[in-house]
Structures are given as C-alpha cells and as structure tokens.
Enzyme design. Structure first.
Site, PDB file in Angstrom:
ATOM      1  NE  ARG A 151      -2.207  -2.124   3.132  1.00 54.50           N
ATOM      2  CZ  ARG A 151      -2.584  -2.413   4.377  1.00 54.50           C
ATOM      3  NH1 ARG A 151      -3.635  -1.817   4.897  1.00 54.50           N
ATOM      4  NH2 ARG A 151      -1.895  -3.276   5.097  1.00 54.50           N
ATOM      5  CB  THR A 183       3.934 -12.072  13.138  1.00 56.57           C
ATOM      6  OG1 THR A 183       2.723 -12.683  13.599  1.00 56.57           O
ATOM      7  CG2 THR A 183       3.577 -10.796  12.403  1.00 56.57           C
ATOM      8  CG  ASN A 215      31.849  47.478   1.401  1.00 55.90           C
ATOM      9  OD1 ASN A 215      31.243  46.967   0.454  1.00 55.90           O
ATOM     10  ND2 ASN A 215      31.274  48.327   2.231  1.00 55.90           N
ATOM     11  CB  SER A 217      29.487  47.659  -8.014  1.00 55.23           C
ATOM     12  OG  SER A 217      29.044  48.039  -6.737  1.00 55.23           O
ATOM     13  CB  ALA A 244      32.878  50.221  -9.992  1.00 55.47           C
TER      14      ALA A 244
HETATM   15  C1  UD1 Z   1      -0.192  -7.925  13.705  1.00 60.02           C
HETATM   16  C2  UD1 Z   1      -0.708  -8.732  14.883  1.00 60.02           C
HETATM   17  C3  UD1 Z   1      -1.938  -8.038  15.451  1.00 60.02           C
HETATM   18  C4  UD1 Z   1      -1.585  -6.623  15.870  1.00 60.02           C
HETATM   19  C5  UD1 Z   1      -0.975  -5.849  14.707  1.00 60.02           C
HETATM   20  C6  UD1 Z   1      -0.411  -4.553  15.196  1.00 60.02           C
HETATM   21  C7  UD1 Z   1      -0.185 -11.036  14.317  1.00 60.02           C
HETATM   22  C8  UD1 Z   1      -0.687 -12.312  13.848  1.00 60.02           C
HETATM   23  N1  UD1 Z   1      -1.044 -10.023  14.420  1.00 60.02           N
HETATM   24  O1  UD1 Z   1      -1.226  -7.949  12.731  1.00 60.02           O
HETATM   25  O2  UD1 Z   1      -2.411  -8.742  16.591  1.00 60.02           O
HETATM   26  O3  UD1 Z   1      -2.736  -5.940  16.338  1.00 60.02           O
HETATM   27  O4  UD1 Z   1       0.135  -6.594  14.132  1.00 60.02           O
HETATM   28  O5  UD1 Z   1      -0.005  -3.776  14.098  1.00 60.02           O
HETATM   29  O6  UD1 Z   1       0.998 -10.919  14.627  1.00 60.02           O
HETATM   30  N2  UD1 Z   1       5.871  -9.524   8.986  1.00 60.02           N
HETATM   31  C9  UD1 Z   1       6.980 -10.199   8.580  1.00 60.02           C
HETATM   32  N3  UD1 Z   1       6.829 -11.444   8.071  1.00 60.02           N
HETATM   33  C10 UD1 Z   1       5.619 -12.057   7.964  1.00 60.02           C
HETATM   34  C11 UD1 Z   1       4.477 -11.349   8.379  1.00 60.02           C
HETATM   35  C12 UD1 Z   1       4.625 -10.073   8.906  1.00 60.02           C
HETATM   36  O7  UD1 Z   1       8.096  -9.709   8.659  1.00 60.02           O
HETATM   37  O8  UD1 Z   1       5.581 -13.201   7.498  1.00 60.02           O
HETATM   38  C13 UD1 Z   1       6.026  -8.172   9.530  1.00 60.02           C
HETATM   39  C14 UD1 Z   1       5.373  -7.145   8.638  1.00 60.02           C
HETATM   40  O9  UD1 Z   1       6.311  -6.613   7.725  1.00 60.02           O
HETATM   41  C15 UD1 Z   1       4.899  -6.097   9.624  1.00 60.02           C
HETATM   42  C16 UD1 Z   1       4.649  -6.893  10.897  1.00 60.02           C
HETATM   43  O10 UD1 Z   1       5.346  -8.108  10.766  1.00 60.02           O
HETATM   44  O11 UD1 Z   1       5.920  -5.181   9.911  1.00 60.02           O
HETATM   45  C17 UD1 Z   1       3.180  -7.130  11.183  1.00 60.02           C
HETATM   46  O12 UD1 Z   1       2.663  -7.903  10.137  1.00 60.02           O
HETATM   47  P1  UD1 Z   1       1.226  -7.681   9.572  1.00 60.02           P
HETATM   48  O13 UD1 Z   1       0.959  -8.704   8.562  1.00 60.02           O
HETATM   49  O14 UD1 Z   1       1.034  -6.261   9.227  1.00 60.02           O
HETATM   50  O15 UD1 Z   1       0.359  -8.039  10.863  1.00 60.02           O
HETATM   51  P2  UD1 Z   1      -1.050  -7.481  11.185  1.00 60.02           P
HETATM   52  O16 UD1 Z   1      -2.038  -8.218  10.402  1.00 60.02           O
HETATM   53  O17 UD1 Z   1      -1.062  -6.028  11.145  1.00 60.02           O
END
Ligand code: UD1
Ligand code: CA
Length: 457
Positions: free
Chosen positions: A17, A81, A377, A405, A423
């Site tokens: 995005r 995550t 100057n 100048s 000048a």
């Molecule tokens: C996550 C949390 C959610 C929380 C929110 C806060 C989980 C499952 N959920 O959701 O509870 O409220 O963050 O913003 O953790 N990332 C990786 N690798 C991956 C997936 C994500 O590096 O495989 C990184 C993303 O780049 C990002 C962060 O982890 O910086 C969060 O990932 P994102 O997918 O945005 O999690 P949310 O759905 O926002």
C-alpha cells in the site's frame, strides 16, 4: 546482573500500500528510514543484540542498515509473524530476554522498551497493549473474569462480540528466549488467514502457567504502524511536534510548531525565534538570541549568538559567527566560515569562503574559494572567478579592502590590505596593499552622436 537482550525487528513485509519501489521500512520519517528509528530506540539499550528479519527488498534494506551493527536474517516467504520470528531463532542467546519490534512502527521509545523488558520474569511475559477508540484491524486482547490476559484474537478470526473489545495488541512483546524457542514450534497456521500468528504465543504462555503483564505506551503514535503514505505523514507530524515541543521547552520560540521540520539533531541556546517553514537537517547547533526568518533551510551548520537569518536563506555545512546578518535569499554553501558581525545579503552565494569579522557582501555576488580579512567591503555583482575549467584557484582579500561593484576577480589573485578595486574591473593581477587597481576601458564620449531612427518601409 546485567540483562542480556536480543531484539528482533520484523521488516520482511512488502508494504504494497505504499505504492513504491522502495521497501516500506526504508521510507523516511524526519529524514531517516523508519527502520533506523527503530534501531536507534533498540540502541538505547547498550549491548542489545539486534536481529533484523528482512524479506521484500532484503538486499536494499541490508545495505541501507549495514553500519548499524545488526544481524540480518531473511524470511523468503512471508508466512506470518511467528514464522518471521522463527527465522531469527538461530541467532538468539538462550539466556537472553527477547523483545520483538517492527520496522514499520517507528516511534517506539526507549522508555517503553525499558518497561517491556522489566516486565519479563521466569513466570511472566510482557505485552504492549493500548485502548483505541477504533480498534478495527488489530488483534484484540482477551481477558478472563479476573481481568487477566488469556489470549489474542485476530480481527479476521474474531466473533462480533470480540470485535467490540477496544484493547488491542500493538505486536510488541517481550519474553525469555528459552520460552520463545520452546513455544514457537507449537504454533500452527489453522486460522482465517492461514498464517503462523505470533499472537498465539499468549495462549501458549498461559497454558504453560505464565502470566501476561500488559504495558501501555505513553502515546498512541508510539505504537502506530505505517501501511501507506497517509499514515506515514501522520507519524511525521506527530514526531515533528514532539521535537518542536522539546525545542520550545528549552527556550526557543517557534512561530508555528506545525510548520517546523527537524531532520537530525538540533541543539539551541535560549531566546531564539524561528519563523514558519524552516527545515533543519543533520547536526545543527544554534547559539542564543538567534532570529531565523521564514523558509530557511539550514543543514550541518553552527550558528553563533545573536545571528539574524532573514527569509529564504540556505546554509549548508558552514559556520556563522556571532551577530552576523544573512539574507534574505542568501546561499551559504559548504565550507563557508563567516566571522562576527559579518553581513551577507540578498542573492549572494558563498562557497569555501572564510570571511573576517565585520566584512560585508551585501548584494548579488559569488564568493568561492576565497579568504577575506576583516572589514572588507564587497560591492554588488562581484564575482570570484575561481574555476578555470579544470582547477579551482583562490582569491585572497586583505583587511579593509574595498571591491568596487561588478568586479571580476580572476583567481589566483590577491588584493592587499586596504586595497581598492575600481568598479567594473576585471582583475588578473594582484593589487598591493593601500593601492587602487582599475582595469576597465577608458570612457569615451562622442559629441554630436545621432540616435538611430526607425527605418522607412
Ligand atoms: C499484527 C498482529 C496483530 C496486531 C498488529 C499490530 C499477528 C498475527 N497479528 O497484525 O495482533 O494488532 O500486528 O499492528 O501478529 N511480517 C513479517 N513477516 C511475515 C508477516 C509479517 O516480517 O511473514 C512483519 C510485517 O512486515 C509487519 C509486521 O510483521 O511489519 C506485522 O505484520 P502484519 O501482517 O502487518 O500483521 P497485522 O495483520 O497487522
Ligand atoms: Ca500491520
């Protein structure tokens, strides 16, 4: 015993995005990549080991952060995550306390990091949560009848009843490395998104008899993530306002804190006034009783006491002596050193110019690779011809000299103390001290000369 801390920073996401070729975490906030802000906060803990999980644009991210003393691990597929954190596990130290941060949550503070780490014990893990008026999109915190945290439910997995909960998971989490390593493999991806959720750690911790200690950030901006450029701009303003407040509380007035931008370190004395739309970059040091007019851009410079910088002046890698007056529309390029009580007026450009106390260059001049003594100057339209197309040459002007100048000073050239340039001269030879130099064609008046008249057709 000092705590051993390992900090994992997740930065693998694509940031679709942002609509950008630049990886999301490299988008700048206050002139620095978002990820650099997170790293700086992590570095508030001396000796913390930083492990950065990269994915999209990994090479670019690693290159940009190469000098941050971090360990990089790649997550080639973004499976969630928990999977991202798993990538960092081989680099964790067993005795460490682990803190999980996010490359796209740039305003986390050292104070909150410290609170999170001190929440961790043999039987507790720390979780950063916040109450939001609009919790849409976030994981919700589920508490039991005693008010104790039991688990986190993601937005997409939540029931309508759970969606009403306003306490949300910021994602920031702290726990022992041993616990993290033993619980991570227990997480599966049977959920609405088919992802390995790090948030499942909370229920696992409870199942292993641990309690969850919730910590709150000092402001919502601290835990806000960036998914698009609109959110980034909100955090930029929040951060700039914090910096503006710090500056005002230390004795500098701002015409409008919402039109102030500091991209680096600005230190300032007291009783300064900064008008609207000024941008400060890199290390800038300002004395006391300084007035800066609207629309000035000052980078990597030192400004003395009582200096007046009038509107639309640009100062770059230079030092300005006490009580100097600059602008409006002055351009001070790198290597300029202005003495005390100097004046550099409109449409004057300086570069590598050392200007002695009390000297004036008031209008429309270029002074480059030059050394001016005291009380010189320089008249309007003076040009130091410092470049012969191949090499740069120096102009030296002694104390009290007067440059008429529209003079062109063809360097290398020296004008002695109290020397005087007529000048309109083009100087190709030195002028000794106390001597007038003029080099221009003698004026000739033609008597009875007739003006041209219009041709008849
Ligand atoms: C996550 C949390 C959610 C929380 C929110 C806060 C989980 C499952 N959920 O959701 O509870 O409220 O963050 O913003 O953790 N990332 C990786 N690798 C991956 C997936 C994500 O590096 O495989 C990184 C993303 O780049 C990002 C962060 O982890 O910086 C969060 O990932 P994102 O997918 O945005 O999690 P949310 O759905 O926002
Ligand atoms: Ca997110």
């Amino acid at each position: 015993m000092p705590m051993i801390t390992d900090i994992i920073i997740l930065a693998a996401g694509k940031g679709t995005r942002m609509q950008s070729a630049l990886p999301k975490v490299l988008h700048p906030l206050a002139g620095q990549p978002m990820l650099a802000h997170v790293i700086a906060a992590a570095d508030s803990l001396t000796n913390a080991k930083k492990i950065i999980v990269t994915g999209h644009g990994a090479a670019q991210v690693e290159e940009a952060m190469a000098n941050t003393n971090s360990t990089f691990v790649q997550q080639t597929e973004q499976l969630g995550t928990a999977h991202a954190v798993q990538m960092a596990v081989p680099h964790l130290r067993e005795e460490a306390t682990v803190l999980i941060l996010y490359g796209d949550v740039p305003l986390i503070t050292p104070a909150t990091i410290a609170k999170m780490l001190s929440a961790v014990s043999d039987s507790t893990i720390g979780l950063l949560t916040i109450d939001l008026d609009d919790p849409m999109g976030y994981g919700r915190i589920l508490r039991n009848s005693q008010g104790k945290i039991e688990s986190i439910i993601e937005q997409k997995d939540a029931s309508p009843e759970q969606l009403k909960i306003t306490e949300i998971n910021t994602g920031v989490l702290a726990l022992g490395a041993r616990e993290l390593m033993s619980w991570l493999p227990l997480i599966n991806n049977s959920n609405a998104q088919g992802e390995y959720y790090l948030t499942d750690l909370i229920a696992l911790a409870r199942a292993h008899g641990y309690s969850i200690s919730s910590i709150n950030p000092s402001s919502a901006a601290e835990v806000e993530g960036v998914n698009n450029r609109v959110q980034l701009s909100h955090l930029e303003r929040a951060y700039q306002l914090q910096q503006a407040n710090t500056l005002m509380l230390s004795g500098t007035s701002l015409a409008d804190p919402s039109r102030f931008d500091q991209r680096g370190n600005l230190s300032a004395g007291t009783d300064n006034f900064i008008d609207v739309n000024c941008v400060f970059e890199g290390d800038v040091k300002i004395g006391s009783n300084v007035r800066i007019g609207p629309n000035c851009h000052i980078s990597h410079s030192i400004i003395g006491d009582g200096v007046e910088i009038k509107s639309n002046t640009v100062i770059e890698s230079s030092s300005i002596g006490n009580h100097a007056v600059l602008g409006p529309f002055a351009r001070i390029r790198p290597g300029t050193q202005l003495g005390q009580n100097t004046k550099v007026g409109n449409f004057v450009e300086t570069k590598k110019a050392v200007v002695g106390d009390g000297s004036k260059i008031n209008h429309l001049s270029y002074i480059g690779d030059a050394e001016l003594g005291e009380k010189v100057n320089v008249g309007a339209g003076t040009i130091t011809c410092n470049y012969d197309g191949v090499n740069k040459h120096k102009t030296n002007i002694g104390d009290g000299a007067f440059i008429g100048s529209n003079s062109t000073l063809v360097a290398p050239v020296t004008i002695g103390a109290q020397g005087f340039v007529g000048a309109g001269s083009t100087l190709t030879q030195n002028i000794p001290a106390h001597t007038l130099g003029v080099s221009r064609a003698k004026q000739r008046n033609i008597e009875g000369w007739k003006r041209p008249t219009k041709k008849e057709k």
